[in-house]
Motif scaffolding. Structure first.
Motif, PDB file in Angstrom:
ATOM      1  N   VAL A 162     -30.630 118.624-105.184  1.00 34.25           N
ATOM      2  CA  VAL A 162     -31.074 117.626-104.200  1.00 34.25           C
ATOM      3  C   VAL A 162     -30.656 116.240-104.666  1.00 34.25           C
ATOM      4  N   LEU A 163     -30.581 115.329-103.706  1.00 33.98           N
ATOM      5  CA  LEU A 163     -30.181 113.949-103.995  1.00 33.98           C
ATOM      6  C   LEU A 163     -30.927 113.029-103.041  1.00 33.98           C
ATOM      7  N   THR A 164     -31.363 111.875-103.535  1.00 34.11           N
ATOM      8  CA  THR A 164     -32.000 110.876-102.685  1.00 34.11           C
ATOM      9  C   THR A 164     -31.334 109.530-102.878  1.00 34.11           C
ATOM     10  N   LEU A 165     -31.194 108.783-101.761  1.00 31.26           N
ATOM     11  CA  LEU A 165     -30.532 107.485-101.797  1.00 31.26           C
ATOM     12  C   LEU A 165     -31.015 106.618-100.647  1.00 31.26           C
ATOM     13  N   ASN A 166     -31.417 105.396-100.950  1.00 31.71           N
ATOM     14  CA  ASN A 166     -31.660 104.369 -99.942  1.00 31.71           C
ATOM     15  C   ASN A 166     -30.323 103.696 -99.660  1.00 31.71           C
ATOM     16  N   TYR A 204     -32.029 115.993-114.100  1.00 33.78           N
ATOM     17  CA  TYR A 204     -32.595 114.858-113.372  1.00 33.78           C
ATOM     18  C   TYR A 204     -31.826 113.638-113.839  1.00 33.78           C
ATOM     19  N   GLU A 205     -31.113 112.962-112.941  1.00 32.01           N
ATOM     20  CA  GLU A 205     -30.196 111.898-113.367  1.00 32.01           C
ATOM     21  C   GLU A 205     -30.095 110.801-112.321  1.00 32.01           C
ATOM     22  N   ARG A 206     -30.133 109.570-112.772  1.00 33.22           N
ATOM     23  CA  ARG A 206     -29.761 108.441-111.937  1.00 33.22           C
ATOM     24  C   ARG A 206     -28.251 108.304-111.974  1.00 33.22           C
ATOM     25  N   LEU A 207     -27.626 108.252-110.812  1.00 30.32           N
ATOM     26  CA  LEU A 207     -26.178 108.149-110.762  1.00 30.32           C
ATOM     27  C   LEU A 207     -25.741 106.694-110.930  1.00 30.32           C
ATOM     28  N   HIS A 252     -29.664 100.357-104.149  1.00 31.37           N
ATOM     29  CA  HIS A 252     -30.396 101.362-104.906  1.00 31.37           C
ATOM     30  C   HIS A 252     -29.405 102.340-105.519  1.00 31.37           C
ATOM     31  N   HIS A 253     -29.714 102.840-106.712  1.00 31.17           N
ATOM     32  CA  HIS A 253     -28.961 103.963-107.265  1.00 31.17           C
ATOM     33  C   HIS A 253     -29.474 105.263-106.665  1.00 31.17           C
ATOM     34  N   ALA A 254     -28.579 106.219-106.500  1.00 29.59           N
ATOM     35  CA  ALA A 254     -28.980 107.562-106.099  1.00 29.59           C
ATOM     36  C   ALA A 254     -29.587 108.294-107.296  1.00 29.59           C
ATOM     37  N   VAL A 255     -30.477 109.220-106.995  1.00 31.27           N
ATOM     38  CA  VAL A 255     -31.054 110.113-107.997  1.00 31.27           C
ATOM     39  C   VAL A 255     -30.709 111.538-107.587  1.00 31.27           C
TER      40      VAL A 255
END
Length: 246
Positions: A5-9, A224-227, A234-237
């Motif tokens: 999964v990935l999340t990004l604003n 689990y990583e901040r890209l 925002h950075h993606a996670v």
């Protein structure tokens, strides 16, 4: 079960010099959205949660930002919720992009507490034990408002069938312990997230951990990583998940 999964604003496709997409040149706006899509294509997550992602309107520069990103990144299944909508003027909200069909879709804005475009979308991945996934955006200004918004989400999710759960998004708060929204979601819904993860905002010199991934105890993190990419403010996670033993 294995799930990425990935999340990004995505900041409405205008995260830096120009805060409103309708003021950008169309080529520049599309270029930003395509860089977001390239990041998603590279990471190849099964499910992507987007915040501040808009459908076509005057505010969005007449660009359907969600469709553009989904098409360019190769996501056939999209669930978008309009949390601030005026026909022709605004169509702002959150979204889920998925490689697999999405079922039991729902969306909600936070009423008087939504602060323009805050709310969530939720859906279930198809299949008997498909997990429930949420893209969430909370208020950036007020801790009491965030508390009310989280309570609304908790109540709504408790009405849904019990499944492994993934809550992703921009929480606009750094807490993992204490009384803030992340801690409350974890305590009330039986979720967890890694401690000590990297800050995500503002890119590129992030100081606050506002974005993250929470999962139920039926799941565990294998990554689990901040890209590092700066396609937004925002950075993606990104997180890779698997089912816990038993």
């Amino acid at each position: 079960m294995r799930l990425k999964v990935l999340t990004l604003n995505v900041a409405h496709g205008a995260p830096f010099a120009v805060p409103m997409p309708f003021l950008r040149r169309r080529a520049a706006l599309l270029g930003t959205l395509d860089r977001v899509a390239a990041l998603l294509s590279r990471e190849a997550a099964d499910v992507v949660a987007l915040q501040e992602a808009d459908r076509s309107s005057l505010f969005s520069g007449r660009v359907d930002q969600v469709a553009r990103i989904a098409e360019q990144a190769g996501y056939p299944h999209v669930h978008h919720g309009v949390h601030s909508g005026v026909p022709g003027l605004f169509a702002q909200g959150t979204a889920l992009l998925c490689r697999h069909p999405l079922e039991s879709r729902d969306t909600a804005h936070f009423g008087r507490d939504r602060r323009v475009d805050k709310g969530y979308v939720v859906a279930t991945l198809a299949g008997e034990r498909g997990p429930e996934v949420v893209s969430l955006h909370l208020d950036p200004f007020s801790a009491p408002v965030r508390q009310r918004q989280v309570d609304q989400l908790i109540h709504a999710l408790r009405q849904r069938p019990e499944r492994p759960r993934v809550v992703m998004g921009d929480f606009n708060a750094e807490d993992v312990e204490g009384q803030g929204p992340v801690a409350r979601l974890c305590a009330e819904l039986g979720l967890h997230t890694p401690a000590g993860a990297e800050p995500t905002y503002p890119a590129p010199n992030a100081r606050q951990r506002l974005d993250g991934v929470l999962i139920s105890h039926a799941l565990r993190f294998t990554r689990y990583e901040r890209l590092p990419d700066t396609v937004s403010d925002h950075h993606a996670v990104v997180a890779e998940l698997t089912a816990t033993d038993g």
